[in-house]
Design an enzyme around this catalytic site. Structure first.
Site, PDB file in Angstrom:
ATOM      1  N   LYS A 107       0.851  -1.189   0.000  1.00  0.00           N
ATOM      2  CA  LYS A 107       0.000   0.000   0.000  1.00  0.00           C
ATOM      3  C   LYS A 107       0.877   1.226   0.000  1.00  0.00           C
ATOM      4  CE  LYS A 107      -4.432   1.102   0.403  1.00  0.00           C
ATOM      5  NZ  LYS A 107      -5.590   0.233   0.107  1.00  0.00           N
TER       6      LYS A 107
HETATM    7  N1  GLU Z   1      -7.135   0.445  -3.162  1.00  0.00           N
HETATM    8  C1  GLU Z   1      -7.966  -0.693  -3.381  1.00  0.00           C
HETATM    9  C2  GLU Z   1      -8.022  -1.580  -2.145  1.00  0.00           C
HETATM   10  O1  GLU Z   1      -7.839  -1.121  -1.043  1.00  0.00           O
HETATM   11  C3  GLU Z   1      -7.589  -1.438  -4.646  1.00  0.00           C
HETATM   12  C4  GLU Z   1      -6.237  -2.057  -4.648  1.00  0.00           C
HETATM   13  C5  GLU Z   1      -5.829  -2.610  -6.016  1.00  0.00           C
HETATM   14  O2  GLU Z   1      -6.651  -2.627  -6.922  1.00  0.00           O
HETATM   15  O3  GLU Z   1      -4.670  -3.027  -6.132  1.00  0.00           O
HETATM   16  O4  GLU Z   1      -8.328  -2.726  -2.210  1.00  0.00           O
END
Ligand code: GLU
Length: 474
Positions: A107
């Site tokens: 993240k």
């Molecule tokens: N930000 C989104 C989540 O928290 C999507 C992550 C992604 O598609 O890699 O799942």
């Protein structure tokens, strides 16, 4: 636990992990290896704006590399910090394992209020942040693939993808370095709606199991269910919109930054969204009665509560007052570990974040595969499928002609139409949400020591990650 001991977001995720890990018989040391965040990179960089240098702080955490690339969004928000990014990266590991997306968890975040900058400035900042990450292989199609999150969307992903392509001019898979891109830059149909769509599919699957619905002290289907949604951003909007227009649920409460709207007859979610886009808030929107103390609506009587904004909104301070018998976590970490305990004791059923909001990363997975194959889904088979259907229809029509039978035109049209990319994406997402629910459900009902869906979800996820470590010999 009292309010003073409310755990932080990262502690909450660790506590939830520990509750599940305690029920597993993992080899010594493996539990800790899975729980800890492998690495967090902090980048500080300057961008010259409005005649002076501005310094920004950004993060990219890599929680687990048991599978690569690692995957997870990048958020732009003023409150972004290491603790939060690490918690979110851990959730990505478990989320991907649960929905069988072949990624590790990661993240990212940038400490910024995106509303304080114009588009050109934001592009400069985003490109510079991307540059810092790319040169450390923290954006890379085979190592680390970001996606949108709070405060970012298609536009930011397009800038990042372009930045990567400029720095890797001969990488044939460059476009797969981020997901959630606009369609014309290698995106996929259905990605923008994906997380909200996933919430809808998750609820549909939950309501396919009357025993589970009964545990939540509810009955019947989604039709007529009274829903309160907190946060009408991309996820909350799509979830509420689909549930009200396609499943007959009634959106009775919408909580936003400036207050809430309440209407027991149900609201038109699209109209509320348009109002927010125009005015910046919900105040004055004719769809419902305005309530200045928005947070109080979290405690309103309803059938389903959908927290779809920030983490920690349901905490030890308000968990006792929540009246919804069913909560589905559209946001990441909206319920603290302390609140989770209180709610579970009160018999409230929680469909947990690592399952509920996994629609986004699921469709990101489809986009990444599409980018690596360099071809849109359905391109090879669609017309061939239609031709075979047409063959069958003409044969049926020939056989039924003497008997005077006729196929209904609606059936014919629908049967003849081959699936395009959007239909395939939705079908893949629906299938994913159904099978992940079933794997959680088996554990929930099959083990006497598992009393809630969150522990079940963590159990499934941790077991899969552990298996992957074990087979690698780590
Ligand atoms: N930000 C989104 C989540 O928290 C999507 C992550 C992604 O598609 O890699 O799942």
């Amino acid at each position: 636990m009292d309010i003073a001991t409310e755990p932080s977001f990262r502690q909450s995720v660790d506590l939830m992990f520990n509750r599940a890990a305690a029920l597993l018989d993992l080899p010594p040391g493996l539990e800790e290896k899975i729980r800890v965040c492998n690495a967090t990179y902090i980048v500080r960089f300057g961008v010259r704006l409005r005649g002076r240098m501005h310094t920004f702080v950004g993060y990219r955490s890599v929680h687990s590399e048991h599978k690569e690339p690692v995957k997870g969004g990048i958020r732009f928000a003023p409150v972004v910090n290491q603790d939060e990014v690490e918690a979110l990266a851990a959730l990505m590991t478990y989320k991907c394992a649960l929905v069988e997306a072949p990624f590790g968890g990661s993240k990212g975040g940038l400490c910024i209020d995106p509303r304080a900058y114009d588009e050109h400035e934001l592009e400069q900042i985003t490109r510079r942040f991307a540059y810092e990450l790319i040169k450390r292989d923290l954006i890379n199609p085979s190592q680390n693939v970001p996606a949108p999150d709070m405060g970012t969307g298609e536009r930011e992903m397009a800038w990042m993808a372009d930045q990567y392509a400029r720095m890797h001019t001969t990488d044939i898979n460059a476009v797969a370095c981020v997901t959630g891109k606009p369609l014309e830059m290698g995106g996929i149909k259905g990605r923008v709606e994906a997380t909200g769509r996933g919430i809808q599919y998750a609820l549909q699957e939950f309501f396919r199991h009357p025993e589970d619905v009964a545990i939540a002290r509810l009955s019947g289907t989604l039709e007529g269910k009274r829903i309160v949604v907190q946060g009408l951003g991309n996820v909350g909007f799509h979830a509420a919109h689909f549930l009200s227009t396609e499943d007959g649920a009634s959106i009775v409460g919408i909580i936003e930054r400036d207050g809430a709207l309440w209407n027991p007859k149900g609201m038109n979610v699209q109209c509320v969204r348009d109002w927010i886009v125009e005015t910046g808030g919900v105040r004055g929107c004719p769809e419902g009665e305005f309530i200045a103390d928005g947070a109080s609506v979290l405690e309103a009587e309803c059938d389903i509560l959908i927290p779809a904004a920030l983490e920690g909104v349901i905490n030890m301070g308000n968990a006792h007052a929540i009246r919804a018998p069913l909560i589905i976590e559209a946001a990441n970490g909206p319920i603290t570990a302390g609140a989770d305990e209180i709610l579970c004791k009160r018999g409230i059923v929680i469909i947990p974040d690592l399952y509920a909001n996994a629609g986004g990363v699921t469709v990101s997975y489809f986009e990444w595969v599409k980018n690596l194959t360099h071809m849109r889904f359905g391109r090879l088979q669609r017309r061939q499928e239609e031709a075979r259907h047409a063959l069958l229809i003409s044969e049926l029509e020939r056989l039924s002609a003497d008997r005077g039978w006729q196929l209904s035109p609606d059936f014919k049209d629908r049967y003849l139409r081959g699936a395009g990319e959007l239909e395939l994406v939705r079908s893949g997402l629906d299938d994913t949400m159904r099978s992940a629910y079933q794997s959680m459900r088996e554990v929930w009902h099959g083990r006497r020591d598992v009393h809630d869906l969150r522990v079940a979800a963590y159990l499934v996820a941790i077991e899969r990650v552990a298996r992957s470590y074990r087979s690698k010999g780590l």
